[in-house]
Design an enzyme around this catalytic site. Structure first.
Site, PDB file in Angstrom:
ATOM      1  N   ASP A 119      -5.603  93.881  82.302  1.00  0.00           N
ATOM      2  CA  ASP A 119      -6.575  94.024  81.064  1.00  0.00           C
ATOM      3  C   ASP A 119      -6.219  94.899  80.052  1.00  0.00           C
ATOM      4  O   ASP A 119      -5.370  94.222  79.359  1.00  0.00           O
ATOM      5  CB  ASP A 119      -7.963  94.809  81.969  1.00  0.00           C
ATOM      6  N   LYS A 144      -6.467  89.339  79.851  1.00  0.00           N
ATOM      7  CA  LYS A 144      -7.429  89.907  78.772  1.00  0.00           C
ATOM      8  C   LYS A 144      -6.646  89.914  77.662  1.00  0.00           C
ATOM      9  O   LYS A 144      -6.278  91.414  77.467  1.00  0.00           O
ATOM     10  CB  LYS A 144      -8.358  90.730  79.264  1.00  0.00           C
ATOM     11  N   ASP A 148     -14.115  92.833  91.755  1.00  0.00           N
ATOM     12  CA  ASP A 148     -15.434  93.435  92.213  1.00  0.00           C
ATOM     13  C   ASP A 148     -16.320  94.111  90.950  1.00  0.00           C
ATOM     14  O   ASP A 148     -15.490  94.514  89.957  1.00  0.00           O
ATOM     15  CB  ASP A 148     -15.039  94.534  93.264  1.00  0.00           C
ATOM     16  N   ARG A 166     -16.265  90.234  95.813  1.00  0.00           N
ATOM     17  CA  ARG A 166     -14.892  89.938  96.035  1.00  0.00           C
ATOM     18  C   ARG A 166     -14.909  88.730  96.739  1.00  0.00           C
ATOM     19  O   ARG A 166     -13.928  88.072  96.777  1.00  0.00           O
ATOM     20  CB  ARG A 166     -14.340  91.087  96.722  1.00  0.00           C
TER      21      ARG A 166
END
Ligand code: IMP
Ligand code: MG
Length: 186
Positions: free
Chosen positions: A114, A142, A170, A176
């Site tokens: 991320d 991302k 999660d 998950r």
């Protein structure tokens, strides 16, 4: 007269949030296979060591390993977070890597990159253990929120900056177990 039935959009609820299906399992598996083929091509006769970052990457790692044909090994690590010297600073320390990586070709297996902060910490720590090389295989990336400048060699999917769950990822430890990836709706 022919009637058209629209498929209902599959949604799920985890705690207070609703998610809709975003990447179905068959699409995930085909990209995992493509990543495995790229790794096979690059690592023939190098006996890479996959270092899997728990918990999120467990499902990706399992499917990836089944598709890799080149001789390889696998090891699992966890990143334990603790508060650094600054109150805002979270330091992550690797735990569970109980073998030498000296001179080894390492492939880090992650669920998602991320901001890249977690991965940068991990890269710095692993580099100190004198491996021969380190590359990264992440299922998801991302690009809009990425803040770092390291290269990512293997990416399953580049996705927008929205919160997702499933296939190992999660929301507050839930979701998950889902075999598809879901995106938040609210
Ligand atoms: P980074 O340090 O910002 O790159 O974040 C990495 C970690 O944040 C991942 O290993 C995940 O645990 C978590 N994360 C980031 N985005 C998501 C998401 O969309 N869903 C679930 N977890 C996420
Ligand atoms: Mg993770």
């Amino acid at each position: 007269m022919q009637s058209v039935t629209l498929k209902p959009m599959k949604t799920i609820k985890l705690k207070d949030k609703t998610f809709r299906i975003n990447i179905p399992s068959d699409e995930i598996l085909s990209q995992v296979k493509r990543v495995a083929q790229e790794i096979d091509k690059d690592y023939e006769n190098r006996r890479p060591l996959f270092v899997v970052v728990l918990n999120g990457a467990f499902m990706f790692a399992s499917d990836l390993m089944k598709q890799v044909n080149t001789e390889c090994e696998i090891s699992f690590v966890k990143l334990s977070s603790y508060q650094g010297t600054q109150s805002t600073e979270t330091v992550k320390e690797i735990i569970g890597l109980n073998q030498s990586i000296d001179g080894r070709d390492i492939i880090i297996v992650e669920d998602i990159v991320d901001t890249g902060i977690t991965m940068e910490n991990l890269l710095n720590d692993l580099h100190k253990m004198s491996p021969k090389s380190i590359s990264i295989a992440t299922l998801l990336y991302k690009p809009e929120s990425f803040q770092k400048d390291f290269d990512i060699q293997y990416v399953g999917f580049s996705i927008p900056n929205d919160f997702i769950v499933g296939y190992g990822l999660d929301y507050d430890e839930l979701g998950r177990n889902l075999s598809d990836i879901y995106i938040i709706t609210n």
